[in-house]
Scaffold this active site. Structure first.
Site, PDB file in Angstrom:
ATOM      1  N   HIS A   1      -8.195 -31.802  19.018  1.00 29.88           N
ATOM      2  CA  HIS A   1      -9.240 -31.269  18.349  1.00 29.88           C
ATOM      3  C   HIS A   1     -10.501 -31.485  18.835  1.00 29.88           C
ATOM      4  O   HIS A   1     -11.133 -30.609  19.347  1.00 29.88           O
ATOM      5  CB  HIS A   1      -9.131 -31.468  16.610  1.00 29.88           C
ATOM      6  CG  HIS A   1      -9.981 -30.538  15.962  1.00 29.88           C
ATOM      7  ND1 HIS A   1      -9.864 -30.774  14.643  1.00 29.88           N
ATOM      8  CD2 HIS A   1     -10.832 -29.617  16.048  1.00 29.88           C
ATOM      9  CE1 HIS A   1     -10.841 -30.054  14.178  1.00 29.88           C
ATOM     10  NE2 HIS A   1     -11.413 -29.199  15.005  1.00 29.88           N
TER      11      HIS A   1
ATOM     12  N   GLU B   1       4.015   1.603   2.425  1.00 27.76           N
ATOM     13  CA  GLU B   1       5.052   0.682   2.123  1.00 27.76           C
ATOM     14  C   GLU B   1       6.005   1.168   1.192  1.00 27.76           C
ATOM     15  O   GLU B   1       7.232   0.511   1.042  1.00 27.76           O
ATOM     16  CB  GLU B   1       4.347  -0.831   1.855  1.00 27.76           C
ATOM     17  CG  GLU B   1       3.851  -1.437   2.888  1.00 27.76           C
ATOM     18  CD  GLU B   1       2.592  -0.845   3.507  1.00 27.76           C
ATOM     19  OE1 GLU B   1       2.497  -0.718   4.724  1.00 27.76           O
ATOM     20  OE2 GLU B   1       1.827  -0.703   2.547  1.00 27.76           O
TER      21      GLU B   1
ATOM     22  N   GLY C   1       0.791  -1.125  -0.015  1.00 26.39           N
ATOM     23  CA  GLY C   1       0.043  -0.130   0.124  1.00 26.39           C
ATOM     24  C   GLY C   1       0.884   1.198   0.169  1.00 26.39           C
ATOM     25  O   GLY C   1       2.092   1.016   0.000  1.00 26.39           O
ATOM     26  N   SER C   2       0.176   2.291   0.084  1.00 28.33           N
ATOM     27  CA  SER C   2       1.169   3.568   0.170  1.00 28.33           C
ATOM     28  C   SER C   2       2.076   3.849   1.326  1.00 28.33           C
ATOM     29  O   SER C   2       3.226   4.293   0.847  1.00 28.33           O
ATOM     30  CB  SER C   2      -0.009   4.696   0.051  1.00 28.33           C
ATOM     31  OG  SER C   2      -0.589   4.845   1.190  1.00 28.33           O
TER      32      SER C   2
ATOM     33  N   GLY D   1      -5.160 -25.474  10.895  1.00 28.25           N
ATOM     34  CA  GLY D   1      -6.386 -25.717  10.646  1.00 28.25           C
ATOM     35  C   GLY D   1      -7.116 -24.712   9.952  1.00 28.25           C
ATOM     36  O   GLY D   1      -8.076 -24.668   9.814  1.00 28.25           O
TER      37      GLY D   1
ATOM     38  N   GLU E   1      -3.637 -10.479   1.306  1.00 25.47           N
ATOM     39  CA  GLU E   1      -2.577 -10.676   2.457  1.00 25.47           C
ATOM     40  C   GLU E   1      -2.599 -12.099   3.023  1.00 25.47           C
ATOM     41  O   GLU E   1      -1.359 -12.607   3.356  1.00 25.47           O
ATOM     42  CB  GLU E   1      -2.837  -9.746   3.433  1.00 25.47           C
ATOM     43  CG  GLU E   1      -2.318  -8.117   3.174  1.00 25.47           C
ATOM     44  CD  GLU E   1      -3.609  -7.417   2.557  1.00 25.47           C
ATOM     45  OE1 GLU E   1      -3.497  -6.320   2.082  1.00 25.47           O
ATOM     46  OE2 GLU E   1      -4.484  -7.947   2.151  1.00 25.47           O
TER      47      GLU E   1
ATOM     48  N   HIS F   1       0.593  -4.182   4.645  1.00 24.56           N
ATOM     49  CA  HIS F   1      -0.088  -2.730   4.620  1.00 24.56           C
ATOM     50  C   HIS F   1      -0.702  -2.537   5.879  1.00 24.56           C
ATOM     51  O   HIS F   1      -1.906  -2.853   6.096  1.00 24.56           O
ATOM     52  CB  HIS F   1      -1.004  -2.583   3.560  1.00 24.56           C
ATOM     53  CG  HIS F   1      -1.381  -1.120   3.287  1.00 24.56           C
ATOM     54  ND1 HIS F   1      -0.715  -0.002   3.539  1.00 24.56           N
ATOM     55  CD2 HIS F   1      -2.621  -0.560   2.923  1.00 24.56           C
ATOM     56  CE1 HIS F   1      -1.416   1.110   3.245  1.00 24.56           C
ATOM     57  NE2 HIS F   1      -2.454   0.683   3.109  1.00 24.56           N
TER      58      HIS F   1
END
Length: 525
Positions: free
Chosen positions: A280, A28, A25-26, A399, A47, A70
């Site tokens: 689990h 970065e 993004g800006s 998971g 992401e 970002h």
């Protein structure tokens, strides 16, 4: 004088972090400017896919990897995928752009409010430099913390810091190295050797960390040397032992009572490179069978501390395994080491997952690496596959759905000369679908096999387990992954029959390809 950015780039290059996975993004852009030609930027379109690709790449290479996200929004998008990296103990160095310092307190657009808290408790360390001069040191700490903890870390950097000129003191981090040694004391090794020698019916339980540490072949040597049956700890993110070996007993079920039942009759349970245990399904009962003693060897201090039973030795498993091989006489007899797979189960109207996996076993090279994200077919997978090589199996450690497609891309990027196949359920594939664009854009030579059954199979199984069979949201019919793949630039084929599938698997391609196969719905065991 050098800028913050120049020192940072040099530090990353010296430590081998020259492949960057990101979605910028800006905030970065100032960090990415003037990136040396020795760096490679791998773009992901979401992401979550970025983290999944970096996770697969880091696990395949065995080295830390830099991820660039970002601000708060991009970091938030990554958090679901980050859970898998946490439990696979993947050392990701995650950086995120922050607003200029003067605008943070104002909560201007794209300000990352309280960034050190945003990614917790997932990351092992999070920070934001107090000033521009502290950026190089903070970057080094983020890397070293990731290495020492084997856990992702997070660094937020105001973007106006990158162009600040710094004095010579800021560059002292360039020559730093941090190492960790955890060799067990001789008395600890002697006690473990005596315990094994005196046990009536010991058993080995191995975790994914054994494969991650490069100890796959040593685990085979140890089991054969001691002639011990081998279980794999529940929900493994890596395979630490060949699944067709005569000593392999399977993957332990992920329920308390079920684990105890599987290990019944053993008086000593030696666990190497695994938590004890990651459950689990809620199946309460005794943690261990009557009369059994458990000893855990792990370099994960947190896993040792939180275990509810047994004794733990926090140490590198490698010297422990070496000591057992050296100090205990061989007990194993020479015999056929590997067993054939059974005939696959068939389905009446479509292809059974066992038939798909048998076809993979019969058509793909022996050194193929599989990235698997199809929970409802795990019992079929272990019945049919024959995995005898290190780093042959990767699984989402927490998971968290969305690992399979991106991690296949990451592993394929790391190993362009090794066959890589992603085996993904149609439910999981939707969570990382944008990774197909990256595979196509960088022409990564991987095969995606999408098992399409039109339902969330594992969720259907849980409705039976929990007695909630009337719930909505378990059907996902109508998805066309061949069309989706084509839209992202990946050549794709949809098949409905076994012979058509086998023909596709035997073919080759110069870049990525996707095969969608309609399968019968199954349940995990």
């Amino acid at each position: 004088m050098p800028t913050t950015r120049r020192i940072a780039h040099e530090f990353l290059e010296r430590h081998g972090l020259t492949t960057i996975f990101g979605n910028p993004g800006s905030n970065e852009l100032p960090f990415l400017a003037e990136l040396p030609d020795t760096f490679r930027y791998v773009l992901g379109l979401h992401e979550g896919a970025v983290i999944g690709m970096a996770d697969g790449y880091a696990q395949a290479t065995g080295r830390p990897v830099l991820v660039n996200l970002h601000a708060a929004a991009g970091s938030g998008n990554a958090m679901g995928a980050l859970t898998n990296a946490v439990y696979s103990r993947t050392p990701l160095l995650i950086t995120a752009g922050q607003q200029v310092r003067s605008a943070i307190g104002l909560e201007a657009m794209l300000a990352n409010v309280e960034p050190t808290q945003l990614m917790r408790p997932l990351v092992g360390w999070a920070g934001e430099p107090a000033c521009a001069a502290d950026v190089p040191r903070s970057l080094a700490q983020a890397l070293f913390e990731a290495q020492l903890q084997r856990r992702p870390t997070y660094l937020s950097v105001p973007y106006d810091d990158w162009t600040v000129e710094l004095d010579a003191d800021a560059a002292t981090v360039l020559d730093r190295k941090v190492r960790l040694g955890r060799n067990p004391a001789d008395a600890e090794l002697t006690g473990l050797v005596d315990a094994l020698a005196g046990a009536r019916n010991p058993v080995l339980v191995l975790g994914g960390d054994i494969d991650a540490a490069g100890l796959f072949e040593r685990s085979v040597h140890l089991a054969e040397h001691l002639d011990l049956p081998v279980w794999v700890a529940p929900s493994p993110h890596r395979l630490p032992f060949p699944n067709r070996h005569r000593l392999f007993r399977g993957v332990l079920p992920a329920g308390i009572a079920a684990v105890s039942e599987a290990l019944a009759g053993h008086d000593l349970i030696l666990v190497l490179g695994a938590p004890v245990f990651r459950y689990h399904q809620h199946l309460p009962g005794a943690y261990l069978p009557a009369g059994a003693r458990l000893v855990q060897v792990t370099d994960d201090a947190a896993a040792a501390a939180r275990a509810p039973m047994g004794d733990a030795l926090v140490a590198d498993p490698a010297p422990v395994m070496a000591a057992l091989l050296d100090r205990i006489p061989a007990r194993g007899a020479a015999c056929q080491a590997y067993l054939p797979a059974p005939d696959p189960v068939t389905a009446t109207e479509t292809v059974h997952p066992e038939q798909v996996f048998a076809a993979l076993r019969e058509t793909q090279p022996e050194d193929t690496c599989y990235v698997v994200e199809s929970t409802s077919t795990n019992s079929a997978w272990w019945r049919q596959m024959d995995l005898r090589r290190p780093a042959s199996y990767f699984w989402p450690a927490a998971g968290g759905l969305g690992f399979g497609l991106p991690a296949t891309v990451g592993v394929g990027l790391a190993w362009p000369d090794r066959p890589v196949v992603g085996v993904i359920g149609d439910g999981a594939a939707n969570y990382g679908i944008t990774a197909l664009w990256t595979a196509a854009h960088y022409r990564i030579p991987v095969t995606f096999v999408i098992l399409r059954n039109g339902v969330y199979g594992a969720l259907r199984w849980f409705t039976e387990l929990l007695g909630t069979t009337d719930v909505p949201g378990t059907e996902i019919a109508g998805l066309d992954f061949a069309a989706l793949a084509a839209g992202y630039g990946v050549p794709a084929t949809a098949v409905t029959g076994l012979e058509e599938l086998r023909a596709q698997l035997k073919s080759t391609a110069g870049g990525p390809r996707l095969i969608q196969v309609d399968t019968a719905a199954t349940a995990p065991e």
